[in-house]
Write an enzyme that holds these catalytic residues in place. Sequence first.
Site, PDB file in Angstrom:
ATOM      1  N   ASN A 210       0.854  -1.194   0.000  1.00  0.00           N
ATOM      2  CA  ASN A 210       0.000   0.000   0.000  1.00  0.00           C
ATOM      3  C   ASN A 210       0.882   1.234   0.000  1.00  0.00           C
ATOM      4  OD1 ASN A 210       0.564   0.785   2.844  1.00  0.00           O
ATOM      5  ND2 ASN A 210      -0.392  -1.208   3.239  1.00  0.00           N
ATOM      6  N   ASP A 279      -4.538  -6.190   5.361  1.00  0.00           N
ATOM      7  CA  ASP A 279      -5.555  -7.016   6.016  1.00  0.00           C
ATOM      8  C   ASP A 279      -5.520  -8.452   5.487  1.00  0.00           C
ATOM      9  OD1 ASP A 279      -6.583  -5.093   7.700  1.00  0.00           O
ATOM     10  OD2 ASP A 279      -7.814  -4.220   6.117  1.00  0.00           O
ATOM     11  N   LYS A 289       8.530 -17.569 -10.031  1.00  0.00           N
ATOM     12  CA  LYS A 289       7.765 -16.484 -10.630  1.00  0.00           C
ATOM     13  C   LYS A 289       6.563 -17.017 -11.429  1.00  0.00           C
ATOM     14  CE  LYS A 289       8.315 -12.570 -13.690  1.00  0.00           C
ATOM     15  NZ  LYS A 289       9.108 -11.975 -14.747  1.00  0.00           N
ATOM     16  N   ASP A 310      -4.725  -9.537  13.189  1.00  0.00           N
ATOM     17  CA  ASP A 310      -4.875  -8.120  13.521  1.00  0.00           C
ATOM     18  C   ASP A 310      -3.930  -7.828  14.698  1.00  0.00           C
ATOM     19  OD1 ASP A 310      -5.734  -5.619  14.632  1.00  0.00           O
ATOM     20  OD2 ASP A 310      -7.500  -5.805  13.337  1.00  0.00           O
ATOM     21  N   ILE A 311      -2.851  -7.111  14.387  1.00  0.00           N
ATOM     22  CA  ILE A 311      -1.790  -6.948  15.387  1.00  0.00           C
ATOM     23  C   ILE A 311      -2.266  -6.108  16.569  1.00  0.00           C
ATOM     24  CG2 ILE A 311       0.573  -6.134  15.757  1.00  0.00           C
ATOM     25  CD1 ILE A 311       0.966  -6.558  12.678  1.00  0.00           C
ATOM     26  N   VAL A 312      -2.871  -4.949  16.259  1.00  0.00           N
ATOM     27  CA  VAL A 312      -3.243  -4.049  17.348  1.00  0.00           C
ATOM     28  C   VAL A 312      -4.304  -4.693  18.244  1.00  0.00           C
ATOM     29  CG1 VAL A 312      -5.033  -2.665  16.174  1.00  0.00           C
ATOM     30  CG2 VAL A 312      -3.584  -1.599  17.884  1.00  0.00           C
ATOM     31  N   LYS A 345     -11.848  -3.244  18.534  1.00  0.00           N
ATOM     32  CA  LYS A 345     -10.480  -3.742  18.796  1.00  0.00           C
ATOM     33  C   LYS A 345     -10.053  -3.501  20.251  1.00  0.00           C
ATOM     34  CE  LYS A 345      -9.028  -3.030  14.000  1.00  0.00           C
ATOM     35  NZ  LYS A 345      -7.877  -3.196  13.116  1.00  0.00           N
TER      36      LYS A 345
HETATM   37  O1  C5P Z   1      -9.009  -2.456  10.554  1.00  0.00           O
HETATM   38  P1  C5P Z   1      -8.084  -1.400  10.096  1.00  0.00           P
HETATM   39  O2  C5P Z   1      -6.944  -1.913   9.271  1.00  0.00           O
HETATM   40  O3  C5P Z   1      -8.703  -0.228   9.450  1.00  0.00           O
HETATM   41  O4  C5P Z   1      -7.470  -0.830  11.480  1.00  0.00           O
HETATM   42  C1  C5P Z   1      -6.462   0.100  11.525  1.00  0.00           C
HETATM   43  C2  C5P Z   1      -5.644  -0.079  12.767  1.00  0.00           C
HETATM   44  O5  C5P Z   1      -5.389  -1.446  13.011  1.00  0.00           O
HETATM   45  C3  C5P Z   1      -4.282   0.553  12.630  1.00  0.00           C
HETATM   46  O6  C5P Z   1      -3.882   0.978  13.910  1.00  0.00           O
HETATM   47  C4  C5P Z   1      -3.430  -0.592  12.128  1.00  0.00           C
HETATM   48  O7  C5P Z   1      -2.067  -0.400  12.439  1.00  0.00           O
HETATM   49  C5  C5P Z   1      -4.023  -1.763  12.866  1.00  0.00           C
HETATM   50  N1  C5P Z   1      -3.958  -3.072  12.153  1.00  0.00           N
HETATM   51  C6  C5P Z   1      -3.189  -4.088  12.665  1.00  0.00           C
HETATM   52  N2  C5P Z   1      -3.173  -5.320  12.066  1.00  0.00           N
HETATM   53  C7  C5P Z   1      -3.886  -5.545  10.968  1.00  0.00           C
HETATM   54  C8  C5P Z   1      -4.680  -4.515  10.436  1.00  0.00           C
HETATM   55  C9  C5P Z   1      -4.685  -3.286  11.042  1.00  0.00           C
HETATM   56  O8  C5P Z   1      -2.507  -3.883  13.682  1.00  0.00           O
HETATM   57  N3  C5P Z   1      -3.850  -6.728  10.403  1.00  0.00           N
END
Ligand code: C5P
Length: 417
Positions: A210, A279, A289, A310-312, A345
Site C-alpha cells: 500500500n 488485512d 515467478k 490483527d496486530i493491534v 479492537k
Molecule cells: O481495521 P483497520 O486496518 O482499518 O485498522 C487500523 C488499525 O489497526 C491501525 O492501527 C493498524 O495499524 C491496525 N492493524 C493491525 N493489524 C492488521 C490490520 C490493522 O494492527 N492486520
Amino acid sequence: MQRLNKKRILIGITGGIAAYKAAELVRHLRKLNAEVHVVMTRAACQFITPLTMQALSGNPVHTDLLDPKAEAGMSHIELAHWADVILVAPATANFMALIANGHGNDLLTTLCLATSAPLCLAPAMNQGMWNDSATRHNRQIIEDRGVHQFGPAEGLQACGETGLGRMLEPMELIEHLSEIFKHEILTGYRVIITAGPTFEAIDPVRYIANHSSGKMGFALAEAAVDAGANVTLISGPVNRETPVRVTRIDVTSARDMYRAVHDSISECDIFISTAAVADYRPSSEATSKIKKDPNVADDNLQLTLIRNPDIVASVAALKQKPFVVGFAAETGNVISYATDKLHRKKLDLIIANDVSDSSIGFNSDENAVTIIGPDFENTLTRTSKYQIARQLLDILTQRFLDRQTRKPQHTRALCTN
Ligand code: C5P
C-alpha cells in the site's frame, strides 16, 4: 536517574585538581546507561590521563581542535550536535572567563559555542578566585546566557584554604544533570510503534503493498524519544532514516510484524499502531515467478487471499496490556468507522485520518486528525506530520499518565533485578 538512560553526555574536563573526580563521574554515568564522550583541555591532561577517561567512557577521548585524525572520526561540529547535554567538570576560573567572553580557542570552548544542547558547568577553584570580582562578573554573564552552574560546594580545599569553590561530588552532579531532562515526561516508559506498509508476497518477485510512507510513525517515534521514552520502532519496508536513539526493527510482512511486536511487547507501556498492515495476504506464495501462459486464452488470474492477524487487536487482548493506540485511515464516514474500531479492537485511543484528501494522506507531509477516546473527541487541525506527532503524543501521554497507577514497566524490571 532513569532520565539519563541512553542520554548522550559530553563531559568536558579542564585543568583543575578536581579533574580526578571526573573519572568517577564518567563511571557512574556509564552505569546509568548514558553514552559518554570526553573532551579534555591540554591542562586537564596534566591532572588525569586521556587513557583513563577513554577506558571509563568507552570512547576515544578528544583533546585537539586541529587534529585531522580525530576530525576524520567525529568532527568537533558533529560532537556538538551529538550531545544532549554538555557538562564541564571541573570548570576552572579561566574556563569560565573564556565562556563568558565567547572564546573558541580550543576544542572544548569551540564545542560550547557550537552546541545547541544545554551547557552546564561545575565550577572548581580556590575560594579567593571564586569570590574575585572578575569571576563574579563572568558568573553573572554566564548565568544570564542560560548556562547552568552546578555548585560549587563549601569546605576544605585542595590548597588548604576553606570556603566556596569545591567541585560538587559526582553523584550530586548527576542529580543536577538529571534535572535538565525533567520535562521528559515519558522517561522510564517503553513505547513500541509500528509504522509503514507491509509487503505480502505473491511470488519471489511480486507482492501486495500500500502507499504508506511511514512518515507519521517515524515522526511519533522522534516525538516519543524527545519526551524521554525508550522507543522501539517496528517498521515495514520504507526508505527513511531512523530517528536518533530509536531502536528499529525492520520487517516485511504482516506476520513478520506480528512476531516482532509480540517478541518485544512484554515490557511495553504504550503501543502505537500507525502501520498500514495489509488485512489480507495471498493464501500461498508461489515458489517461482508466476508466468503468463501464451497458450491460455483466459486473461484472468485468480489469487486467493486470506486474512492476516490483527496486530493491534492482539496486543489489546493481552492480559498485561499496554496503553494501546490505533490509527484509522478512512476514505469516508471517518469518525464513525474509527469509533467502531476503537470499541471492536478494544483500544484506548484511536486516531482517525481522512486519506481521501491526498494533501493529508499517506505520502503527504501534512496531516489533520481526530483523536477519539471512549469519552472524548479532539480534532487537530492541519499542520506538518511532525507537529501533529508532537500534539498527538502530548494528548496520548496525558491520557496514559492519568490512567496510570503502576510504575513504568522498565523501572519495575530494574527494581526486581
Ligand atoms: O481495521 P483497520 O486496518 O482499518 O485498522 C487500523 C488499525 O489497526 C491501525 O492501527 C493498524 O495499524 C491496525 N492493524 C493491525 N493489524 C492488521 C490490520 C490493522 O494492527 N492486520
